[in-house]
Design a protein around this motif. Structure first.
Motif, PDB file in Angstrom:
ATOM      1  N   GLU A 194     -57.999   4.294 -21.140  1.00 20.19           N
ATOM      2  CA  GLU A 194     -58.938   5.118 -21.919  1.00 20.19           C
ATOM      3  C   GLU A 194     -59.517   4.238 -23.015  1.00 20.19           C
ATOM      4  O   GLU A 194     -59.238   3.028 -23.058  1.00 20.19           O
ATOM      5  N   ASP A 251     -47.093  -0.719 -19.528  1.00 22.02           N
ATOM      6  CA  ASP A 251     -46.741   0.570 -20.127  1.00 22.02           C
ATOM      7  C   ASP A 251     -45.964   1.351 -19.078  1.00 22.02           C
ATOM      8  O   ASP A 251     -46.551   1.952 -18.184  1.00 22.02           O
ATOM      9  N   LYS A 273     -59.224   3.520 -26.277  1.00 23.83           N
ATOM     10  CA  LYS A 273     -58.505   2.619 -27.196  1.00 23.83           C
ATOM     11  C   LYS A 273     -57.986   1.383 -26.463  1.00 23.83           C
ATOM     12  O   LYS A 273     -58.063   0.263 -26.954  1.00 23.83           O
TER      13      LYS A 273
HETATM   14  N1  ADE Z   1     -53.603   5.465 -25.144  1.00 26.17           N
HETATM   15  C1  ADE Z   1     -53.387   4.294 -24.514  1.00 26.17           C
HETATM   16  N2  ADE Z   1     -52.096   4.104 -24.263  1.00 26.17           N
HETATM   17  C2  ADE Z   1     -51.462   5.207 -24.751  1.00 26.17           C
HETATM   18  C3  ADE Z   1     -50.101   5.616 -24.792  1.00 26.17           C
HETATM   19  N3  ADE Z   1     -49.124   4.863 -24.306  1.00 26.17           N
HETATM   20  N4  ADE Z   1     -49.817   6.806 -25.339  1.00 26.17           N
HETATM   21  C4  ADE Z   1     -50.818   7.583 -25.823  1.00 26.17           C
HETATM   22  N5  ADE Z   1     -52.095   7.254 -25.845  1.00 26.17           N
HETATM   23  C5  ADE Z   1     -52.424   6.070 -25.299  1.00 26.17           C
END
Ligand code: ADE
Length: 412
Positions: free
Chosen positions: A52, A123, A54
């Motif tokens: 997304e 992640d 960010k």
């Molecule tokens: N945006 C990008 N990575 C994220 C995460 N791990 N948790 C929440 N929002 C995010």
């Protein structure tokens, strides 16, 4: 060549990235100081994060710092096709689309791994474990990785314990500027944002059950209380349960809580937290949502055994009807509700997490001697650097120790 769905959405994605970048002053400042030196020139970076806006800004900063960047998504439902398109248009290799099937998801990860990265950001641990499983020939070329989540670290620590981790991984999740803010305030806000925008229902006065009182769970519970809910916490760890009790939350086993909740949210990182015996006891109209990394906390197979899917009253809500007529509602297929049914954490929070990711990669890059092939902490001074930059951006000044105070502290 990127694999994306809707290249024509690139301008919309670009707008979204610009909006969040404006609210990420720490990452902006790091870009301003690092980019002119091109620290990642000649290095390939593979990223597996929620795709997304960010995340896209982080990818662009890494690119502007000289890296060749390839990116895939850590969850098929959190991918925003417009953002993926914008990244692809800016020369980043993107392998992701919203709603990818399980097979497509793994193919996207494989394509990302096959770019033969020198550095990896993950992640949840899927990309790093895939590299170990299917790309052994690439492992020697990887200088290190950085992991974003509690769940990913659990998996990578298991790999390290077996002596199989092939490169050092920085535990970004364990940095203070990560879990104290992202897990607590980020999850606290974004989970309720996801639930509220999905249901358009009132939280105030509801009975909310939060499973797990780790840093995410406590954020979710605190914000539920702030919204006027009555909150029950369930836990398996006695110290956390005691903390929850002393914070004034009701604490009880899920066995009892299940029949009391109007909204039940899981945030444990474990599997089968709301299972058959709990589902059977839910109230008519109960909402089920998950905030943990994997969609295993609410037992969806058990739900399908006990009840029939009877419709989709709104986007991201599935209705299940039990034989006796009781209906319960599953949000976002039991996947991370804040990302699958929302935009993830607020930009100001991801500013901290992604500044840490950038500094973790820079730290790995700078090492002249190889680091041990273990899960390693992020050096504290980098954590403090991020906190100081954030305070500066907020216009908050703090005291400094006087020389006398330093002497006093050093002598004790
Ligand atoms: N945006 C990008 N990575 C994220 C995460 N791990 N948790 C929440 N929002 C995010």
């Amino acid at each position: 060549m990127s694999l994306i769905r809707s290249p024509e959405l690139a301008p919309e994605g670009e707008e979204r990235i610009n909006w969040v970048a404006r609210h990420m002053p720490v990452l902006q400042e790091l870009e301003r100081t690092l980019a002119p030196r091109q620290p990642f020139r000649g290095l390939r970076i593979a990223i597996c994060l929620h795709l997304e806006a960010k995340t896209a800004y982080l990818a662009k900063v890494l690119q502007r710092c000289g890296a060749e960047v390839a990116i895939t998504a850590s969850n098929p439902l959190s991918t925003q096709d417009a953002v993926a398109a914008a990244l692809a248009a800016s020369g980043i290799e993107v392998f992701a689309w919203h709603g990818a099937t399980g097979e497509e998801y793994w193919e996207h990860l494989r394509r990302t791994a096959a770019t033969a990265p020198h550095l990896v950001i993950d992640d949840g641990g899927d990309l790093i474990t895939l590299l170990h499983r299917e790309f052994p020939e690439l492992l020697a070329g990887i200088r290190g990785g950085a992991e974003e989540t509690t769940t990913g670290l659990l998996r990578l620590r298991a790999l390290a314990r077996e002596g199989r981790l092939a490169f050092p991984v920085i535990a970004v999740n364990d940095a203070h500027c990560k879990y104290l803010f992202d897990n607590r305030y980020g999850t606290g806000q974004s989970v309720w944002d996801g639930i509220m925008r999905t249901t358009n229902l009132l939280i105030s006065g509801k009975m909310v059950v939060v499973a797990g009182f780790g840093w995410c769970g406590r954020g979710i519970a605190q914000r539920a209380r702030g919204l006027g809910a009555r909150v029950i916490v369930t836990e398996v760890e006695p110290v956390r349960a005691l903390e929850a009790a002393m914070e004034g939350f009701e604490v009880m086993p899920m066995e009892e809580a299940a029949s009391r909740g109007d909204i039940l949210v899981t945030a444990t990182g474990c599997a089968q937290v709301i299972r058959e015996e709990h589902l059977a006891r839910l109230k008519d109209g109960a909402l089920l949502a998950n905030a943990g990394h994997f969609d295993v906390e609410i037992d969806k197979q058990a739900l399908a055994r006990l009840a029939r899917p009877t419709g989709r009253p709104r986007r991201n809500i599935e209705e299940y009807t039990f034989p006796e007529g009781k209906k319960v509602f599953l949000l976002a297929e039991g996947r991370l509700v804040n990302l699958a049914a929302g935009d993830g954490h607020p930009a100001e929070i991801m500013d901290l997490s992604f500044a840490l990711q950038l500094l973790a990669l820079d730290y790995l890059r700078r090492q002249e001697q190889p680091l041990p092939r273990e899960v390693l902490p992020l050096p504290r001074e980098l954590d403090r650097q991020v906190a100081s930059l954030k305070l500066h951006s907020l216009g908050v000044k703090i005291d400094r120790l006087t020389p006398q105070q330093e002497r006093y502290l050093n002598n004790t």
